[in-house]
Design a protein around this motif. Structure first.
Motif, PDB file in Angstrom:
ATOM      1  N   ARG A  85       0.872  -1.173   0.000  1.00 54.03           N
ATOM      2  CA  ARG A  85       0.000   0.000   0.000  1.00 54.03           C
ATOM      3  C   ARG A  85       0.910   1.224   0.000  1.00 54.03           C
ATOM      4  O   ARG A  85       1.537   1.536   1.015  1.00 54.03           O
ATOM      5  CB  ARG A  85      -0.900  -0.007   1.232  1.00 54.03           C
ATOM      6  CG  ARG A  85      -1.796  -1.243   1.351  1.00 54.03           C
ATOM      7  CD  ARG A  85      -2.650  -1.129   2.612  1.00 54.03           C
ATOM      8  NE  ARG A  85      -3.517  -2.280   2.796  1.00 54.03           N
ATOM      9  CZ  ARG A  85      -3.189  -3.349   3.512  1.00 54.03           C
ATOM     10  NH1 ARG A  85      -2.002  -3.411   4.103  1.00 54.03           N
ATOM     11  NH2 ARG A  85      -4.023  -4.350   3.636  1.00 54.03           N
ATOM     12  N   ASN A 139       1.555   5.349  -0.951  1.00 53.23           N
ATOM     13  CA  ASN A 139       1.055   6.675  -1.273  1.00 53.23           C
ATOM     14  C   ASN A 139       1.679   7.104  -2.601  1.00 53.23           C
ATOM     15  O   ASN A 139       2.906   7.199  -2.726  1.00 53.23           O
ATOM     16  CB  ASN A 139       1.445   7.655  -0.157  1.00 53.23           C
ATOM     17  CG  ASN A 139       0.871   9.040  -0.375  1.00 53.23           C
ATOM     18  OD1 ASN A 139       0.952   9.596  -1.453  1.00 53.23           O
ATOM     19  ND2 ASN A 139       0.311   9.604   0.681  1.00 53.23           N
ATOM     20  N   GLU A 179       5.082   3.680   2.036  1.00 52.59           N
ATOM     21  CA  GLU A 179       4.073   2.693   2.378  1.00 52.59           C
ATOM     22  C   GLU A 179       3.248   3.198   3.567  1.00 52.59           C
ATOM     23  O   GLU A 179       3.782   3.819   4.487  1.00 52.59           O
ATOM     24  CB  GLU A 179       4.734   1.362   2.730  1.00 52.59           C
ATOM     25  CG  GLU A 179       3.747   0.230   2.979  1.00 52.59           C
ATOM     26  CD  GLU A 179       4.449  -1.094   3.240  1.00 52.59           C
ATOM     27  OE1 GLU A 179       3.751  -2.092   3.442  1.00 52.59           O
ATOM     28  OE2 GLU A 179       5.700  -1.113   3.241  1.00 52.59           O
ATOM     29  N   ILE A 180       1.927   2.956   3.513  1.00 50.06           N
ATOM     30  CA  ILE A 180       1.047   3.411   4.588  1.00 50.06           C
ATOM     31  C   ILE A 180       0.282   2.228   5.165  1.00 50.06           C
ATOM     32  O   ILE A 180       0.124   1.193   4.514  1.00 50.06           O
ATOM     33  CB  ILE A 180       0.057   4.494   4.097  1.00 50.06           C
ATOM     34  CG1 ILE A 180      -0.820   3.936   2.980  1.00 50.06           C
ATOM     35  CG2 ILE A 180       0.788   5.723   3.623  1.00 50.06           C
ATOM     36  CD1 ILE A 180      -1.879   4.905   2.516  1.00 50.06           C
ATOM     37  N   ALA A 181      -0.196   2.404   6.384  1.00 48.05           N
ATOM     38  CA  ALA A 181      -0.929   1.338   7.062  1.00 48.05           C
ATOM     39  C   ALA A 181      -2.351   1.248   6.536  1.00 48.05           C
ATOM     40  O   ALA A 181      -2.932   2.228   6.059  1.00 48.05           O
ATOM     41  CB  ALA A 181      -0.954   1.600   8.565  1.00 48.05           C
ATOM     42  N   ALA A 203      -5.013   1.016   8.194  1.00 46.12           N
ATOM     43  CA  ALA A 203      -5.913   1.841   8.993  1.00 46.12           C
ATOM     44  C   ALA A 203      -5.987   3.275   8.484  1.00 46.12           C
ATOM     45  O   ALA A 203      -6.940   4.007   8.793  1.00 46.12           O
ATOM     46  CB  ALA A 203      -5.464   1.822  10.454  1.00 46.12           C
ATOM     47  N   ASP A 204      -4.998   3.710   7.717  1.00 48.69           N
ATOM     48  CA  ASP A 204      -4.979   5.076   7.215  1.00 48.69           C
ATOM     49  C   ASP A 204      -5.600   5.212   5.826  1.00 48.69           C
ATOM     50  O   ASP A 204      -5.546   6.284   5.220  1.00 48.69           O
ATOM     51  CB  ASP A 204      -3.534   5.592   7.159  1.00 48.69           C
ATOM     52  CG  ASP A 204      -2.933   5.741   8.550  1.00 48.69           C
ATOM     53  OD1 ASP A 204      -3.702   6.061   9.485  1.00 48.69           O
ATOM     54  OD2 ASP A 204      -1.721   5.512   8.705  1.00 48.69           O
ATOM     55  N   ILE A 205      -6.172   4.132   5.324  1.00 50.12           N
ATOM     56  CA  ILE A 205      -6.766   4.142   3.988  1.00 50.12           C
ATOM     57  C   ILE A 205      -8.278   4.302   4.092  1.00 50.12           C
ATOM     58  O   ILE A 205      -8.933   3.605   4.863  1.00 50.12           O
ATOM     59  CB  ILE A 205      -6.423   2.852   3.223  1.00 50.12           C
ATOM     60  CG1 ILE A 205      -4.908   2.747   3.014  1.00 50.12           C
ATOM     61  CG2 ILE A 205      -7.133   2.820   1.869  1.00 50.12           C
ATOM     62  CD1 ILE A 205      -4.477   1.480   2.332  1.00 50.12           C
ATOM     63  N   VAL A 206      -8.830   5.225   3.331  1.00 50.28           N
ATOM     64  CA  VAL A 206     -10.281   5.392   3.226  1.00 50.28           C
ATOM     65  C   VAL A 206     -10.667   5.218   1.758  1.00 50.28           C
ATOM     66  O   VAL A 206      -9.820   5.297   0.863  1.00 50.28           O
ATOM     67  CB  VAL A 206     -10.739   6.768   3.737  1.00 50.28           C
ATOM     68  CG1 VAL A 206     -10.467   6.905   5.225  1.00 50.28           C
ATOM     69  CG2 VAL A 206     -10.041   7.891   2.963  1.00 50.28           C
ATOM     70  N   THR A 238     -17.616   6.077   4.433  1.00 48.32           N
ATOM     71  CA  THR A 238     -17.184   5.270   5.573  1.00 48.32           C
ATOM     72  C   THR A 238     -17.520   3.808   5.318  1.00 48.32           C
ATOM     73  O   THR A 238     -18.399   3.490   4.497  1.00 48.32           O
ATOM     74  CB  THR A 238     -17.875   5.729   6.858  1.00 48.32           C
ATOM     75  OG1 THR A 238     -19.286   5.436   6.756  1.00 48.32           O
ATOM     76  CG2 THR A 238     -17.678   7.221   7.081  1.00 48.32           C
TER      77      THR A 238
END
Length: 327
Positions: free
Chosen positions: A60, A62, A68-70, A72-75, A89
């Motif tokens: 994942r 950016n 790389e991002i977690a 939980a930080d993806i919407v 949501t």
């Protein structure tokens, strides 16, 4: 003998039930299982680390920072104008999902040749369950003799599909359809007029074309049309296996949940009579089933551009486990 020739070259029958439920028309319910009718002939290459022969997945990342991002930080967001998004949501997305029902709800019947080929997407076999053979055969023969097909809605793995039930030999085929609005118009294409004379075709040219088509016409033989690239790759793989040029890779198996049981069959004659006595008797179950399905969110039609733009499919963050057959 004819059946043996017909099945020659075909992939083996899939006996693993993908879905269990019932075909419903009027007050009649036919308990059925859904089985895959196709097998991919493409080649699926898995990514491997050449230093350790370990599977390689996707990260994942950016796209602006490259970091790389977690998870939980993806919407999740939908672009309604260039560069402008509506963020949804998980609860809002879950509420928009159609309610999972185990029913192939036939909504109408059409002439078999009325649905354009461009709408056909993916076929599945259906087979009767729990002593449903007679009513299954009744629907199949009624469709065959009337030259009709049944248009239905079905939910498979939380996704609602439009589908058509087609009699094919001893089976009823459930062929998923593309929704209305998913087929692009050809009005803006530079196409010749829909008439031989208007298109400037001479009678002699038409006669020669018809004769050429007649000379090239032959009986349908699916086994004569194969994916040549896949065949060559399979031959290459087999030769490397025979030469011992192989590598061992750790396999990861994913568990699959069992499908719930289907519906029971009630007295066939009584249900048919009740269905024919009046549309009111048969409309109640259909209306009830339709009410349980939540329509697509209206937010997708915020602008004309948004309505015309195809929303990209959801991407999984982790690559599917390796070890699948390359076909």
């Amino acid at each position: 003998m004819a059946r043996a020739k017909e099945d020659e070259g075909k992939a083996p029958t899939s006996t693993r039930t993908m879905w269990k439920g019932a075909i419903s028309f009027g007050l009649v319910h036919i308990p059925v299982g859904l089985y895959s009718a196709t097998v991919s002939s493409g080649v699926d290459f898995d990514w491997l680390d050449k230093r350790s022969m370990e599977p390689v997945g996707y990260k994942r990342v950016n796209k602006v920072t490259g970091k790389e991002i977690a998870a939980a930080d993806i919407v999740k967001g939908i672009e309604y104008e260039d560069g402008h998004y509506v963020v949804l949501t998980p609860e809002e997305i879950a509420a928009a999902y159609p309610k999972i029902t185990q029913t192939i709800e036939i909504e109408t019947f059409l002439d078999a040749d009325e649905i354009p080929f461009v709408y056909l997407e993916r076929p599945y076999y259906t087979a009767p369950l729990k002593r449903g053979e007679k009513v299954y055969a009744l629907l199949r023969e009624a469709l065959r003799q009337s030259n009709k097909v049944g248009v239905a809605k079905v939910v498979i793995q939380t996704r609602q599909h439009l589908a058509v039930l087609i009699p094919c030999g001893p089976a009823l085929i459930l062929n998923l359809l593309r929704w209305g609005g998913e087929i692009r118009s050809f009005e803006q294409l530079n196409l010749p007029p829909l008439d031989a004379k208007a298109a400037g075709i001479k009678p002699a040219e038409m006669d020669m074309a018809l004769q050429l088509i007649e000379d090239m016409t032959q009986a349908w033989d699916a086994d004569a049309f194969r994916n040549s690239f896949a065949l060559e790759i399979h031959k290459l793989v087999e030769s490397k296996v025979a030469a011992g040029e192989t590598a061992t890779v750790v396999k990861v198996d994913s568990a699959r949940e069992g499908a719930p049981a289907g519906a029971d069959v009630l007295d066939l004659t009584a249900l048919l009579k009740r269905s024919l006595e009046g549309k009111g008797a048969g409309a109640a179950p259909r209306g009830k089933a339709a009410a349980s399905v939540t329509p697509l969110p209206a937010a997708r039609k915020v602008t004309a551009k948004a309505a015309a733009k195809k929303i990209p499919a959801k991407k999984t963050a982790t690559r599917k486990a390796p070890g699948r057959r390359a076909a």
